[in-house]
Design a protein around this motif. Structure first.
Motif, PDB file in Angstrom:
ATOM      1  N   PHE A  23       0.830  -1.115  -0.019  1.00 37.72           N
ATOM      2  CA  PHE A  23      -0.025   0.166  -0.070  1.00 37.72           C
ATOM      3  C   PHE A  23       0.912   1.172  -0.180  1.00 37.72           C
ATOM      4  O   PHE A  23       2.042   1.149   0.527  1.00 37.72           O
ATOM      5  N   ASN A  24       0.281   2.404  -0.705  1.00 38.07           N
ATOM      6  CA  ASN A  24       1.304   3.509  -0.854  1.00 38.07           C
ATOM      7  C   ASN A  24       1.139   4.562   0.344  1.00 38.07           C
ATOM      8  O   ASN A  24       1.805   5.548   0.092  1.00 38.07           O
ATOM      9  N   THR A  25       0.361   4.193   1.292  1.00 31.55           N
ATOM     10  CA  THR A  25       0.385   5.107   2.472  1.00 31.55           C
ATOM     11  C   THR A  25       0.832   4.646   3.715  1.00 31.55           C
ATOM     12  O   THR A  25       0.604   5.075   4.895  1.00 31.55           O
ATOM     13  N   ILE A  85      13.137  11.399  -0.327  1.00 30.10           N
ATOM     14  CA  ILE A  85      13.124  10.611   0.740  1.00 30.10           C
ATOM     15  C   ILE A  85      11.596   9.507   0.478  1.00 30.10           C
ATOM     16  O   ILE A  85      10.471  10.200   0.504  1.00 30.10           O
ATOM     17  N   LYS A  86      11.889   8.370   0.506  1.00 32.78           N
ATOM     18  CA  LYS A  86      10.671   7.623   0.415  1.00 32.78           C
ATOM     19  C   LYS A  86      10.304   7.190   1.856  1.00 32.78           C
ATOM     20  O   LYS A  86      11.080   7.144   2.701  1.00 32.78           O
ATOM     21  N   GLN A  87       8.955   6.626   1.911  1.00 36.87           N
ATOM     22  CA  GLN A  87       8.371   6.218   3.177  1.00 36.87           C
ATOM     23  C   GLN A  87       9.012   5.029   3.764  1.00 36.87           C
ATOM     24  O   GLN A  87       9.489   4.756   4.900  1.00 36.87           O
ATOM     25  N   SER A  88       9.470   4.385   2.864  1.00 39.09           N
ATOM     26  CA  SER A  88      10.179   2.929   3.063  1.00 39.09           C
ATOM     27  C   SER A  88      11.667   3.281   4.006  1.00 39.09           C
ATOM     28  O   SER A  88      11.863   2.295   4.765  1.00 39.09           O
ATOM     29  N   GLN A  89      12.175   4.421   3.707  1.00 37.71           N
ATOM     30  CA  GLN A  89      13.346   4.822   4.185  1.00 37.71           C
ATOM     31  C   GLN A  89      13.271   5.218   5.743  1.00 37.71           C
ATOM     32  O   GLN A  89      14.106   5.029   6.579  1.00 37.71           O
ATOM     33  N   THR A  90      12.124   5.506   6.097  1.00 36.39           N
ATOM     34  CA  THR A  90      11.934   6.005   7.524  1.00 36.39           C
ATOM     35  C   THR A  90      11.410   4.599   8.230  1.00 36.39           C
ATOM     36  O   THR A  90      10.411   5.001   9.024  1.00 36.39           O
ATOM     37  N   ARG A  91      11.995   3.545   8.103  1.00 32.92           N
ATOM     38  CA  ARG A  91      11.625   2.581   8.805  1.00 32.92           C
ATOM     39  C   ARG A  91      12.844   1.245   9.115  1.00 32.92           C
ATOM     40  O   ARG A  91      13.880   1.776   8.495  1.00 32.92           O
ATOM     41  N   CYS A  92      12.467   0.568  10.105  1.00 32.19           N
ATOM     42  CA  CYS A  92      13.738  -0.042  10.746  1.00 32.19           C
ATOM     43  C   CYS A  92      14.235  -1.232   9.531  1.00 32.19           C
ATOM     44  O   CYS A  92      13.245  -1.799   8.916  1.00 32.19           O
ATOM     45  N   PRO A  93      15.579  -1.293   9.415  1.00 33.08           N
ATOM     46  CA  PRO A  93      15.977  -2.144   7.971  1.00 33.08           C
ATOM     47  C   PRO A  93      15.751  -3.541   8.242  1.00 33.08           C
ATOM     48  O   PRO A  93      15.820  -4.381   7.511  1.00 33.08           O
ATOM     49  N   SER A  94      15.318  -3.781   9.789  1.00 35.40           N
ATOM     50  CA  SER A  94      15.257  -5.172   9.940  1.00 35.40           C
ATOM     51  C   SER A  94      13.890  -5.632   9.745  1.00 35.40           C
ATOM     52  O   SER A  94      13.236  -6.828   9.122  1.00 35.40           O
ATOM     53  N   CYS A  95      12.786  -5.042  10.514  1.00 43.51           N
ATOM     54  CA  CYS A  95      11.515  -5.477  10.574  1.00 43.51           C
ATOM     55  C   CYS A  95      10.402  -4.246   9.808  1.00 43.51           C
ATOM     56  O   CYS A  95       9.254  -4.658   9.735  1.00 43.51           O
ATOM     57  N   LYS A 137      -3.109  10.163   2.800  1.00 44.82           N
ATOM     58  CA  LYS A 137      -4.159   9.654   3.370  1.00 44.82           C
ATOM     59  C   LYS A 137      -5.283  10.519   3.271  1.00 44.82           C
ATOM     60  O   LYS A 137      -6.751   9.954   2.931  1.00 44.82           O
ATOM     61  N   PHE A 138      -5.341  11.884   3.556  1.00 43.76           N
ATOM     62  CA  PHE A 138      -6.534  12.660   3.173  1.00 43.76           C
ATOM     63  C   PHE A 138      -7.186  12.759   1.938  1.00 43.76           C
ATOM     64  O   PHE A 138      -8.306  12.751   1.907  1.00 43.76           O
ATOM     65  N   LEU A 139      -6.257  12.577   0.915  1.00 46.75           N
ATOM     66  CA  LEU A 139      -6.600  12.589  -0.460  1.00 46.75           C
ATOM     67  C   LEU A 139      -7.434  11.237  -0.580  1.00 46.75           C
ATOM     68  O   LEU A 139      -8.493  11.315  -1.401  1.00 46.75           O
ATOM     69  N   LEU A 140      -6.744  10.166  -0.400  1.00 48.35           N
ATOM     70  CA  LEU A 140      -7.475   8.883  -0.465  1.00 48.35           C
ATOM     71  C   LEU A 140      -8.907   8.794   0.119  1.00 48.35           C
ATOM     72  O   LEU A 140      -9.925   8.274  -0.379  1.00 48.35           O
ATOM     73  N   THR A 141      -8.980   9.381   1.380  1.00 54.16           N
ATOM     74  CA  THR A 141     -10.350   9.285   2.044  1.00 54.16           C
ATOM     75  C   THR A 141     -11.078  10.150   1.470  1.00 54.16           C
ATOM     76  O   THR A 141     -12.240   9.613   1.149  1.00 54.16           O
ATOM     77  N   ALA A 142     -10.790  11.401   0.896  1.00 56.13           N
ATOM     78  CA  ALA A 142     -11.710  12.593   0.137  1.00 56.13           C
ATOM     79  C   ALA A 142     -12.134  11.898  -1.062  1.00 56.13           C
ATOM     80  O   ALA A 142     -13.303  11.916  -1.539  1.00 56.13           O
ATOM     81  N   HIS A 143     -11.123  11.002  -1.745  1.00 60.87           N
ATOM     82  CA  HIS A 143     -11.398  10.569  -3.083  1.00 60.87           C
ATOM     83  C   HIS A 143     -12.362   9.448  -3.148  1.00 60.87           C
ATOM     84  O   HIS A 143     -13.509   9.235  -3.802  1.00 60.87           O
TER      85      HIS A 143
END
Length: 766
Positions: free
Chosen positions: A209-211, A384-394, A419-425
């Motif tokens: 998922f992209n959010t 900066i991708k959202q995946s980069q702001t995550r633990c490298p292990s889990c 998320k705001f855009l997806l909910t509104a859409h």
């Protein structure tokens, strides 16, 4: 009779205390029975209690007790079998009276035709080695698919009926590996929906998922969207965690940021906003409960005592914390490279996590590597991708690590906007679908509208009911009014003030005002405020209003109320009631759409404005009334008869007044006709501009050009067309359903608006 019999037995001496029996085989054996149980003791099987002794058909003597001939024939001999088994010299282990079974004596070693040796084979099988099934594991190649199998020797891999048990593992059109058995994909009897030789994909979708960091757990569904993530939201901060669903728009945290250190000071911003202090790279000076110095970085929460490098267990000390040099926790130099302890339980050295979060792109550093200033956010936030702001292990989120607040919160704001855009859409598409269904229902019901209205009027005449047509209108337009109210609420929920960027900016502004901060440079990024959903809602509101007005027009022209002047006036009053507000709403939508570079809503605004003006032209305001000339004509006749001076003077004054009022009437009539003509020409010019926009933005305005042409006919000749969504317009809404999905990649248009397109939309666009 019985007395005679008893007398006879007495005379012959046949009365006694026991009955004498005789065994047919052992005649010298005397048997006396006095009660029924004596039969079981002395003659249990119809003879006596001696052994039978007669010879059975096999030649052995019968060892059972004396019995009848019938029982003797049924006796199974229990002596050892003396028959010879076929093919061997082994004695038969079964009793003589039973049929001999194949010899099961184990032969230690039997050589098979295939070259293998079989051990402990039953004797009767060893007599036919060709029929022994060799189960030795061998490597065989299946000629039809090329798979090499470790199978039993007796299996014939070249047999057309052989079913290869290997996993197919060929790439499917969906991108997954085929998990079916090889023989399933090659069987001519396997049904296939898409005409391929592979069975339906059995893998999980696993499209991310992209959010959020979750992925779709449904079975693979090519051509069908994944929907939205149904797991709990994973966004959290130092204060709390979001309690909403993962697909719902989150509320920015308004609490005060807790980040502080003795070297950099304290952050003055609210939790949801990027911090206004620089990260400190020194080692924490606090002590753990064990008395040893904290191994983490300054400003972060100290870890549990179990992670103290002097007290930790060997498995913790052997953990690799430097993902570049592969150094372990016990070997890392903590004074120059402290350790970051994540909330998920994993821990890495500061340089590893700094590299993951691209801190060099976010901050300026001096030659020694100390952070000295911030870089503009617009220069790095896209990379900066959202995946980069995550633990490298889990893959757990790092949003509660204070050192990376600026990066994590920058990404978090982007996620909140998405998320705001997806909910509104999703909410808009739900309302649009309700609107389309209502339009269809109204269009179908118009076929019987004349009869329904006639029945309502007739029933009102007999029951003295009031306003039957108004009651009919209220029933027909109930759902339209509900959609209009829901659309109004929707427009309010997607205004600029409700969007994450603006809400966070309001929190920052309040913080600056309360704390009287003068050195803060935080400003809201207006380019990230998306107003398209508000414009979509405004256009949908106008669409619902037009559907209601068009239906009122049809009711106004019904033959059932042709002679009901009061009913026609009530309907006409409803039609004209809100035209001014609707036209003003069209102008507002047109201006906002032009400012937001949304050509579709700009054309829709012009289109609905022309329709509302067309209704106004159909029901124009009262035309000026010409002055009456009856009195003047009478006085003219009298003036010809009389020669009275006062009368003639009054006649001249009346004549002059008549001429003045005639001139005023002509001016009013000209102005009235000029106003109508001006409105008609202005709308035609606006519709020409709409056509120009349609030709300039063909893809964005798909389906609107035919409606604009119809609107031109309506303005010229007051010909109104049914508001039913055409095929091309339906394709547009179908494409919108694919435009913002829960999966796929986010992109940014030239105006920096976030958009998540799916492959189907690009195909449709081309």
């Amino acid at each position: 009779m019985w007395s005679n019999i008893l007398n006879l037995l007495h005379r012959q001496g046949n009365f006694g205390d026991a009955l004498e029996l005789c065994c047919p085989r052992h005649k010298d054996k005397q048997i006396f029975v006095q009660n029924p149980d004596d039969f079981l003791r002395f003659a249990p099987e119809g003879g006596c209690n001696e052994r039978c002794g007669l010879i059975l058909e096999c030649g052995h003597a019968c060892v059972n007790k004396c019995h009848s001939d019938m029982l003797h024939k049924a006796v199974v001999c229990g002596a050892e079998c003396t028959r010879k088994l076929p093919g061997c010299e082994h004695p038969c282990p079964i009793s003589c009276g039973k049929k001999c079974a194949p010899c099961r004596v184990a032969i230690p070693q039997v050589f098979l035709p295939c070259g293998h040796t079989s051990h402990d084979v039953a004797c009767h099988e060893a007599q036919n080695p060709d029929k022994i099934v060799c189960r030795r594991s061998v490597i065989k190649t299946v000629p039809r698919c090329g798979h090499k199998l470790n199978v039993a020797c007796f299996l014939n891999a070249t047999d057309p009926k052989f079913k290869c048990p290997s996993v197919c593992e060929q790439s499917l059109p969906c991108g997954h590996k085929c998990l079916a058995k090889c023989h399933e994909c090659r069987s001519p009897h396997t049904p296939r929906e898409d005409g391929s030789r592979h069975v339906k994909c059995r893998s999980l979708c696993e499209r991310g998922f992209n959010t959020c960091g979750h992925s779709c757990t449904k079975p693979c569904h090519v051509g069908v969207e994944c929907g939205v993530c149904d797991k709990p939201c994973e966004l959290r901060c130092i204060h709390s965690a979001c309690t909403k669903g993962c697909s719902e728009a989150c509320t920015p945290c308004a609490a005060q940021c807790t980040w502080k250190c003795v070297h950099r000071g304290r952050c003055n911003m609210p939790c949801a906003a990027p911090c206004d202090i620089l990260p400190c790279s020194r080692r924490c000076e606090e002590q753990l409960q064990c008395g040893h110095r904290c191994p983490s970085v300054c400003g972060e929460r100290c870890p549990d005592v179990n992670f103290c490098r002097q007290c930790a267990r060997p498995e913790i000390l052997d953990t690799v914390v430097d993902m570049v040099c592969m150094e372990t926790y016990k070997d890392i130099e903590l004074d120059t490279n402290p350790v970051i302890f994540l909330s998920c339980g994993h821990f890495f050295c500061m340089e590893t996590v700094d590299g993951l979060m691209q801190m060099r792109d976010v901050y300026e550093s001096d030659k020694e590597g100390n952070i000295i200033s911030q870089k503009p956010q617009e220069n790095w936030i896209k990379d900066i991708k959202q995946s980069q702001t995550r633990c490298p292990s889990c893959r757990g989120p790092l949003t509660d690590i204070l050192r990376y607040n600026r990066v994590a919160k920058g990404v978090m704001i982007e996620v909140l906007t998405q998320k705001f855009l997806l909910t509104a859409h999703r909410e808009f598409l739900r309302l649009e679908q309700q609107m389309a269904d209502t339009e269809k229902e109204l269009n179908i019901s118009r076929k019987s509208l004349e009869a329904v209205a006639g029945n309502a009027v007739q029933a009102a005449s007999t029951t003295a009911a009031k306003d039957p047509i108004i009651s009919l209108i209220n029933r027909r337009h109930g759902r339209l009014m509900e959609i209009s109210k829901a659309t109004t609420r929707y427009i309010t929920s997607v205004t600029r003030e409700e969007q994450p960027y603006v809400r966070i900016h309001a929190l920052v502004a309040d913080c600056i005002r309360r704390k009287r901060i003068t050195d803060s440079t935080y400003t809201v990024d207006d380019t990230s405020v998306v107003l398209r959903n508000r414009l979509l809602g405004q256009a949908l509101f106008l669409r619902a209003a037009w559907a209601r007005l068009y239906d009122l027009l049809q009711i106004h022209e019904l033959g059932a109320i042709r002679d009901q002047s009061a009913e026609k006036q009530r309907v006409a009053k409803r039609i004209l009631k809100s035209l001014d507000k609707l036209q003003a709403g069209c102008k507002q939508l047109e201006q906002e759409a032009a400012a937001a570079h949304q050509p579709r809503q700009q054309v829709e605004a012009k289109l609905y404005h022309a329709r509302f003006v067309g209704i106004e032209l159909k029901f124009p305001a009262a035309a000026p009334v010409p002055p009456s000339s009856e009195m003047l004509d009478y006085m003219t006749i009298e003036a010809q008869r009389q020669d009275d001076e006062p009368f003639l003077e009054a006649f001249d004054r009346m004549k002059a007044d008549r001429e003045r009022r005639a001139r005023e009437y002509q001016e009013q009539l000209q102005n009235y006709e000029a106003t109508i003509k001006s409105k008609r020409e202005a709308e035609l010019r606006a519709l020409e501009e709409a056509l120009t926009i349609c030709r300039q933005f063909v893809g964005s305005t798909s389906g609107l050009k035919p409606q604009v042409e119809e609107a031109k006919k309506m303005v010229r000749a007051s010909v109104f067309f049914s508001p039913v969504t055409n095929v091309e317009m339906q394709a547009v809404y179908d494409a919108m359903r694919a435009e913002l999905r829960g999966t796929g990649h986010w992109y940014y248009c030239v105006n920096r608006h976030p958009v998540s397109y799916f492959l189907d939309l690009w195909r449709w666009w081309r």
